[in-house]
Structure formats: structure tokens, C-alpha cells
Design an enzyme around this catalytic site. Structure first.
Site, PDB file in Angstrom:
ATOM      1  N   SER A 133      30.885  12.149  14.183  1.00 15.35           N
ATOM      2  CA  SER A 133      31.740  13.132  15.666  1.00 15.35           C
ATOM      3  C   SER A 133      33.160  12.199  13.840  1.00 15.35           C
ATOM      4  O   SER A 133      33.098  10.920  13.715  1.00 15.35           O
ATOM      5  CB  SER A 133      31.673  12.303  16.301  1.00 15.35           C
ATOM      6  OG  SER A 133      33.434  13.400  16.840  1.00 15.35           O
ATOM      7  N   TYR A 150      32.041   6.762  24.193  1.00 18.50           N
ATOM      8  CA  TYR A 150      31.089   7.815  23.426  1.00 18.50           C
ATOM      9  C   TYR A 150      31.600   8.039  21.929  1.00 18.50           C
ATOM     10  O   TYR A 150      30.405   7.798  21.489  1.00 18.50           O
ATOM     11  CB  TYR A 150      31.445   9.303  24.342  1.00 18.50           C
ATOM     12  CG  TYR A 150      31.047  10.380  22.887  1.00 18.50           C
ATOM     13  CD1 TYR A 150      30.336  10.577  22.591  1.00 18.50           C
ATOM     14  CD2 TYR A 150      31.907  10.955  21.985  1.00 18.50           C
ATOM     15  CE1 TYR A 150      29.728  11.569  21.949  1.00 18.50           C
ATOM     16  CE2 TYR A 150      31.897  11.737  20.832  1.00 18.50           C
ATOM     17  CZ  TYR A 150      30.484  12.326  20.914  1.00 18.50           C
ATOM     18  OH  TYR A 150      30.360  13.060  20.137  1.00 18.50           O
ATOM     19  N   LYS A 161      28.881   6.555  18.979  1.00 14.11           N
ATOM     20  CA  LYS A 161      28.535   7.253  17.309  1.00 14.11           C
ATOM     21  C   LYS A 161      29.036   6.350  16.281  1.00 14.11           C
ATOM     22  O   LYS A 161      28.293   6.386  15.379  1.00 14.11           O
ATOM     23  CB  LYS A 161      29.273   8.007  17.246  1.00 14.11           C
ATOM     24  CG  LYS A 161      29.187   9.035  18.203  1.00 14.11           C
ATOM     25  CD  LYS A 161      27.996  10.278  18.139  1.00 14.11           C
ATOM     26  CE  LYS A 161      27.775  11.171  18.941  1.00 14.11           C
ATOM     27  NZ  LYS A 161      26.774  11.393  18.912  1.00 14.11           N
TER      28      LYS A 161
HETATM   29  P1  NAD Z   1      25.063  19.416  24.039  1.00 15.21           P
HETATM   30  O1  NAD Z   1      25.356  18.327  25.233  1.00 15.21           O
HETATM   31  O2  NAD Z   1      25.083  20.888  24.492  1.00 15.21           O
HETATM   32  O3  NAD Z   1      23.321  19.127  23.673  1.00 15.21           O
HETATM   33  C1  NAD Z   1      22.586  17.738  23.383  1.00 15.21           C
HETATM   34  C2  NAD Z   1      21.355  17.909  24.198  1.00 15.21           C
HETATM   35  O4  NAD Z   1      20.535  17.202  23.824  1.00 15.21           O
HETATM   36  C3  NAD Z   1      21.422  18.716  25.303  1.00 15.21           C
HETATM   37  O5  NAD Z   1      20.365  19.965  25.270  1.00 15.21           O
HETATM   38  C4  NAD Z   1      20.425  17.640  26.031  1.00 15.21           C
HETATM   39  O6  NAD Z   1      19.665  18.167  27.172  1.00 15.21           O
HETATM   40  C5  NAD Z   1      19.727  16.931  25.800  1.00 15.21           C
HETATM   41  N1  NAD Z   1      20.008  15.415  25.460  1.00 15.21           N
HETATM   42  C6  NAD Z   1      20.848  14.709  26.152  1.00 15.21           C
HETATM   43  N2  NAD Z   1      20.605  12.948  25.896  1.00 15.21           N
HETATM   44  C7  NAD Z   1      19.357  13.431  25.883  1.00 15.21           C
HETATM   45  C8  NAD Z   1      17.660  12.699  25.469  1.00 15.21           C
HETATM   46  N3  NAD Z   1      17.762  11.534  26.337  1.00 15.21           N
HETATM   47  N4  NAD Z   1      17.118  13.256  25.677  1.00 15.21           N
HETATM   48  C9  NAD Z   1      16.155  14.252  25.369  1.00 15.21           C
HETATM   49  N5  NAD Z   1      16.978  15.322  25.503  1.00 15.21           N
HETATM   50  C10 NAD Z   1      18.621  14.509  25.819  1.00 15.21           C
HETATM   51  O7  NAD Z   1      26.218  18.723  22.994  1.00 15.21           O
HETATM   52  P2  NAD Z   1      26.206  19.396  21.570  1.00 15.21           P
HETATM   53  O8  NAD Z   1      27.421  19.944  21.867  1.00 15.21           O
HETATM   54  O9  NAD Z   1      24.950  19.879  20.844  1.00 15.21           O
HETATM   55  O10 NAD Z   1      26.135  18.799  20.764  1.00 15.21           O
HETATM   56  C11 NAD Z   1      25.145  17.606  20.162  1.00 15.21           C
HETATM   57  C12 NAD Z   1      25.247  16.691  19.133  1.00 15.21           C
HETATM   58  O11 NAD Z   1      26.132  16.386  18.484  1.00 15.21           O
HETATM   59  C13 NAD Z   1      25.598  15.157  20.281  1.00 15.21           C
HETATM   60  O12 NAD Z   1      24.900  14.037  19.637  1.00 15.21           O
HETATM   61  C14 NAD Z   1      26.977  14.963  20.358  1.00 15.21           C
HETATM   62  O13 NAD Z   1      27.500  14.024  20.548  1.00 15.21           O
HETATM   63  C15 NAD Z   1      27.516  15.490  18.805  1.00 15.21           C
HETATM   64  N6  NAD Z   1      29.048  15.752  18.323  1.00 15.21           N
HETATM   65  C16 NAD Z   1      29.250  17.176  18.971  1.00 15.21           C
HETATM   66  C17 NAD Z   1      30.565  17.551  19.060  1.00 15.21           C
HETATM   67  C18 NAD Z   1      31.189  18.537  19.723  1.00 15.21           C
HETATM   68  O14 NAD Z   1      32.101  19.093  19.979  1.00 15.21           O
HETATM   69  N7  NAD Z   1      29.993  19.240  21.154  1.00 15.21           N
HETATM   70  C19 NAD Z   1      31.466  17.092  17.960  1.00 15.21           C
HETATM   71  C20 NAD Z   1      30.534  15.768  17.748  1.00 15.21           C
HETATM   72  C21 NAD Z   1      29.601  15.350  17.328  1.00 15.21           C
HETATM   73  C1  UD1 Z   2      37.647  15.379  21.514  1.00 12.47           C
HETATM   74  C2  UD1 Z   2      36.625  13.790  21.907  1.00 12.47           C
HETATM   75  C3  UD1 Z   2      36.476  13.641  20.821  1.00 12.47           C
HETATM   76  C4  UD1 Z   2      34.856  14.276  21.270  1.00 12.47           C
HETATM   77  C5  UD1 Z   2      35.392  15.755  20.758  1.00 12.47           C
HETATM   78  C6  UD1 Z   2      33.886  16.501  20.722  1.00 12.47           C
HETATM   79  C7  UD1 Z   2      39.009  12.870  23.252  1.00 12.47           C
HETATM   80  C8  UD1 Z   2      39.787  12.066  23.515  1.00 12.47           C
HETATM   81  N1  UD1 Z   2      38.735  13.517  22.028  1.00 12.47           N
HETATM   82  O1  UD1 Z   2      37.539  15.418  21.065  1.00 12.47           O
HETATM   83  O2  UD1 Z   2      35.938  12.226  20.639  1.00 12.47           O
HETATM   84  O3  UD1 Z   2      34.067  13.794  19.001  1.00 12.47           O
HETATM   85  O4  UD1 Z   2      36.241  15.693  22.101  1.00 12.47           O
HETATM   86  O5  UD1 Z   2      34.254  18.183  21.313  1.00 12.47           O
HETATM   87  O6  UD1 Z   2      38.394  13.006  23.898  1.00 12.47           O
HETATM   88  N2  UD1 Z   2      43.831  20.215  24.687  1.00 12.47           N
HETATM   89  C9  UD1 Z   2      44.560  20.570  25.739  1.00 12.47           C
HETATM   90  N3  UD1 Z   2      44.203  21.192  26.943  1.00 12.47           N
HETATM   91  C10 UD1 Z   2      42.934  20.981  27.041  1.00 12.47           C
HETATM   92  C11 UD1 Z   2      42.066  20.459  26.267  1.00 12.47           C
HETATM   93  C12 UD1 Z   2      42.403  20.077  25.082  1.00 12.47           C
HETATM   94  O7  UD1 Z   2      45.973  21.068  25.624  1.00 12.47           O
HETATM   95  O8  UD1 Z   2      42.748  21.501  28.373  1.00 12.47           O
HETATM   96  C13 UD1 Z   2      43.890  19.765  23.499  1.00 12.47           C
HETATM   97  C14 UD1 Z   2      43.762  18.506  22.898  1.00 12.47           C
HETATM   98  O9  UD1 Z   2      44.722  16.701  23.795  1.00 12.47           O
HETATM   99  C15 UD1 Z   2      43.484  18.446  21.645  1.00 12.47           C
HETATM  100  C16 UD1 Z   2      43.363  19.504  21.307  1.00 12.47           C
HETATM  101  O10 UD1 Z   2      43.390  20.525  22.767  1.00 12.47           O
HETATM  102  O11 UD1 Z   2      44.573  17.974  21.044  1.00 12.47           O
HETATM  103  C17 UD1 Z   2      41.859  19.269  20.993  1.00 12.47           C
HETATM  104  O12 UD1 Z   2      40.860  18.631  22.768  1.00 12.47           O
HETATM  105  P1  UD1 Z   2      39.686  18.741  22.362  1.00 12.47           P
HETATM  106  O13 UD1 Z   2      39.020  20.274  22.493  1.00 12.47           O
HETATM  107  O14 UD1 Z   2      39.183  18.024  24.042  1.00 12.47           O
HETATM  108  O15 UD1 Z   2      38.512  18.205  21.617  1.00 12.47           O
HETATM  109  P2  UD1 Z   2      39.325  16.392  20.263  1.00 12.47           P
HETATM  110  O16 UD1 Z   2      40.169  15.850  21.413  1.00 12.47           O
HETATM  111  O17 UD1 Z   2      39.813  16.822  19.316  1.00 12.47           O
END
Ligand code: NAD
Ligand code: UD1
Length: 342
Positions: A124, A149, A153
Site C-alpha cells: 500500500s 495496519y 504492510k
Molecule cells: P478485502 O477484505 O475485500 O479482501 C481480503 C480478503 O482476504 C477477504 O476476502 C478476506 O475474507 C480474506 N482474508 C482475510 N484474512 C484472511 C486469512 N487469514 N486467511 C484467508 N483469507 C483471509 O480487501 P481488499 O480491499 O480486496 O484488499 C486486498 C489486499 O489489498 C489486502 O491485503 C489489503 O490490505 C490490500 N490493500 C487494499 C487497499 C484498499 O484500499 N482496498 C489498499 C492498499 C492495499
Molecule cells: C486509507 C488508510 C490507508 C489505507 C487505505 C486503504 C487512513 C489514515 N489511511 O487511506 O492506510 O491503505 O485507506 O484503502 O485511514 N474522507 C472524507 N470522509 C470520509 C472518508 C474519507 O473526507 O468519510 C477523506 C479522507 O480524509 C482522505 C480521502 O477522503 O482525504 C480518502 O480517504 P480514504 O478513502 O479513507 O483513503 P486514505 O485515507 O487515503
């Protein structure tokens, strides 16, 4: 040969499974369904006409992994499984380190014993902490993530780099996602968050559909275009395609490789609200609120390294991110019928 996708029933995982299946690859999903619904994979199967293998199990469970590697010819692993809610990670740090760090260790041990050395990891942009400059390139020094979290990572990135240094058979991609949003253009699969969403776009779309009354805009005094926070939002299908490109690259390149997956463009919270209004044809009520602790003012990617090395760039613009999110949200106002939230 089969590709193992951990966490493949989740938001980013299900979109990635779909794209891999569409290119003809065989896919096996390992997911404990703690934050997802198996219905996502049923819909992927109906969209692609191909059914991924599925094992309901935990990535921390070595016996499950050993059995899986024995029974299937796994060529590589795309590792999404983990927990991702920032606030929850502050309240339950052990659970986050266990799932995200210990889970990855167990997976890598099982992979090594099975002779599988190709791994794509979901990192991330949070590992950059407060960035020294924007746009952020991969050489930007890592910062101090503000929560367990983010630290989980960063820890896994270090562990995987040490692993690749220790043994030249490993080929590992660390993909630093910026802000994934959107849904598959069919509207059949999308993001289905637990309870009240933490992230901006799921929150906006639940306001649009009437599940929540209004958006709180966290901070209006940042040094940005309109005072609200700026992020690099990337369409989840573009993100998924980045995994295909990274896995291809690993076929010919060992060691650790880091790529930002972002668009290179930042949008403010107010720009996001107005773009969503245009997509859904509804007014999104919002109020200006104090800054959210731990937030940074602005963050967007320098995505040139992925373009040069992977031949990958994000293709889908903000209007498409919003239209696809709305198609998913309006067609599935309560998410998947079998989601653990229901
Ligand atoms: P998500 O929660 O939708 O998907 C994660 C999946 O992993 C889920 O299906 C959950 O059931 C499964 N899971 C969790 N723990 C597990 C375990 N111990 N064993 C087996 N399955 C398990 O999340 P996502 O948004 O699809 O994110 C996927 C990956 O990307 C994650 O590692 C997350 O940290 C990373 N990531 C997500 C974002 C975001 O904004 N969505 C941003 C940066 C990184
Ligand atoms: C957040 C996490 C980041 C994580 C990512 C995953 C925090 C501080 N950071 O990123 O660690 O990897 O999600 O998806 O939580 N906002 C509003 N109102 C809301 C929600 C968000 O104004 O109800 C604003 C936030 O202040 C930010 C932007 O929208 O400026 C995006 O927020 P968000 O979607 O939560 O993502 P990040 O903060 O970038």
C-alpha cells in the site's frame, strides 16, 4: 499449472481472479471469507464462463497450505489475504500482525517447501507515511505509517526483501496500491464493506443510495486545490490488470520488484463528491468536518516505473470509476446477499 490467489473472494481479489480467468489461466482461491462472500466468485464464474477452484481456509493454517500445494500444481501466488481496516487495526493490533505478518510468513514457508517461488504481494502507499514529495516514486524513502495496519504492510515488505536476498529462486512483486475504487463494468462485482465504510468512495455511494445521510469531509484547510484531502484513486479493474503484468514480469526476473499502482493524478474529496453526483444524477449532501487523525494532505503516484517495466498504465478515468461504482451500488444496494455483514 494453476495460480493460487489468497483473499480472492474479496474486493480487489475477485476482480483480479476475473481478469486471470479471462486470459485462460487456471485459478485456485484460498479465502476464509472473514470479510467477503463466496457469491463474488459465483458471479465471476458467470461473467467469465469459467469457475475458479475454491478452498475455504486460512492462510495462517500450514496444514491447509501443505495439502493445497500437494494437490495442485501451483505456478505462483497472488497474496491478497489480510485485514485492512485502519481503525480496527488500532483496536486489535495482534489480529492485524497475526493475519498480515504471520499469515505471510506461513504462506512463504509453505511455498518454499513446495518449491513455489513466485509471489505478488498487496502492499500500500501507506508505507510512504507522510511523503517527502508528490508525486511519490518508488525511491521515495519509506515513512512512518501511523497505525498497525500500515506497519504490518511495511514489515511484510522488509521480510519479503530479506527473503529474496537470501535465496535467488524467489521472484517477488511488492505492489503499492494507491486508492482502489470502482467496480467491474458489469455491475455484478464490487466493494462490499463491513458496517459503516471507512473509505471515501464507499461512503459517498452509500449516501447516494440512501443508506447513510451525508458525507463528512475530513478537513477543509489542507494546502490543496480546495482545502480538502487529495488522493490518487485508481479503478479496481486497472489495479487487477497490474497484477497480471507483474506476474508476467516475474517469470523472467528474480529478486524483489516494487511498483506503484496509481494513475498519477490526484483528486480532492470535493472533486470526488461532485464527480459522483454527475455519475448518479443525485445530490450528495455533505458537511465540512475536522481533519481525521493520521491523514495526510495529498498523495499521488509517479506511476512511470510500472509503465516502463511492465507496460502497464491505468486506462479508466474518474468518470468511469464513478459510473461503475454507481452501477454496482445501485444494483446491489446491500452488497452481496451472503456477505458476512448481513
Ligand atoms: P478485502 O477484505 O475485500 O479482501 C481480503 C480478503 O482476504 C477477504 O476476502 C478476506 O475474507 C480474506 N482474508 C482475510 N484474512 C484472511 C486469512 N487469514 N486467511 C484467508 N483469507 C483471509 O480487501 P481488499 O480491499 O480486496 O484488499 C486486498 C489486499 O489489498 C489486502 O491485503 C489489503 O490490505 C490490500 N490493500 C487494499 C487497499 C484498499 O484500499 N482496498 C489498499 C492498499 C492495499
Ligand atoms: C486509507 C488508510 C490507508 C489505507 C487505505 C486503504 C487512513 C489514515 N489511511 O487511506 O492506510 O491503505 O485507506 O484503502 O485511514 N474522507 C472524507 N470522509 C470520509 C472518508 C474519507 O473526507 O468519510 C477523506 C479522507 O480524509 C482522505 C480521502 O477522503 O482525504 C480518502 O480517504 P480514504 O478513502 O479513507 O483513503 P486514505 O485515507 O487515503
Amino acid at each position: 499449472m494453476t495460480l493460487l490467489i489468497t483473499g480472492g473472494a474479496g474486493y480487489i481479489g475477485s476482480h483480479t481472479v476475473l481478469e486471470f480467468l479471462s486470459t485462460g489461466r487456471d485459478v485456485l482461491v484460498l479465502d476464509n471469507l472473514c470479510n467477503s462472500a463466496q457469491e463474488s466468485l459465483a458471479r465471476v464464474a458467470s461473467l467469465t464462463g469459467r469457475t475458479p477452484g475454491f478452498i475455504q481456509g486460512d492462510v495462517r493454517d500450514r496444514a491447509t497450505l501443505d495439502a493445497l500445494f500437494t494437490q495442485h500444481q501451483i505456478e505462483g501466488v497472488v497474496h491478497f489475504a489480510g485485514l485492512k481496516a485502519v481503525g480496527e487495526s488500532v483496536r486489535q493490533p495482534l489480529s492485524y500482525y497475526d493475519n498480515n505478518v504471520a499469515g505471510t510468513l506461513t504462506l512463504c514457508q509453505a511455498m518454499a517447501d513446495a518449491g513455489v517461488f513466485r509471489l505478488v504481494f498487496s502492499s500500500s502507499a501507506t508505507v510512504y507515511g507522510t511523503p517527502a514529495h508528490v508525486p511519490i516514486d518508488e525511491n521515495c524513502p519509506l515513512g512512518q505509517p501511523t497505525n498497525p495496519y500500515g506497519r504490518s504492510k511495511a514489515m511484510v515488505e522488509h521480510i519479503l526483501q530479506d527473503l529474496a536476498t537470501s535465496d535467488p529462486r524467489w521472484a517477488i512483486a511488492l505492489l503499492r496500491y494507491f486508492n482502489p475504487v470502482g467496480a467491474h463494468a458489469s455491475g455484478q462485482i464490487g466493494e462490499d464493506p463491513h458496517g459503516i465504510p471507512n473509505n471515501l468512495l464507499p461512503y459517498i455511494s452509500q449516501v447516494a443510495v440512501g443508506r447513510l445521510p451525508q458525507v463528512s469531509v475530513f478537513g477543509s484547510d489542507y494546502p490543496t486545490v480546495d482545502g480538502t484531502g487529495v488522493r490518487d484513486y485508481i479503478h479496481v479493474v486497472d489495479l487487477a490488470l497490474g497484477h497480471l503484468a507483474a506476474l508476467d514480469y516475474l517469470q523472467a526476473h528474480s529478486g524483489t520488484h516494487i511498483w506503484n499502482l496509481g494513475t498519477g493524478t490526484g483528486y480532492s474529496v470535493l472533486q470526488m463528491i461532485h464527480a459522483f453526483e454527475a455519475a448518479c444524477g443525485r445530490t450528495i449532501p455533505y458537511q465540512l468536518a475536522p481533519r481525521r487523525p493520521g491523514d495526510i494532505a495529498a498523495c499521488w503516484a509517479d506511476a512511470q516505473k510500472a509503465a516502463q517495466e511492465l507496460g502497464w498504465t491505468a486506462q479508466r478515468d474518474l468518470a468511469q470509476m464513478m459510473a461503475d461504482t454507481w452501477r454496482w451500488q445501485s444494483g446491489n444496494p446491500n452488497g452481496y446477499p451472503d456477505s458476512p455483514t448481513k
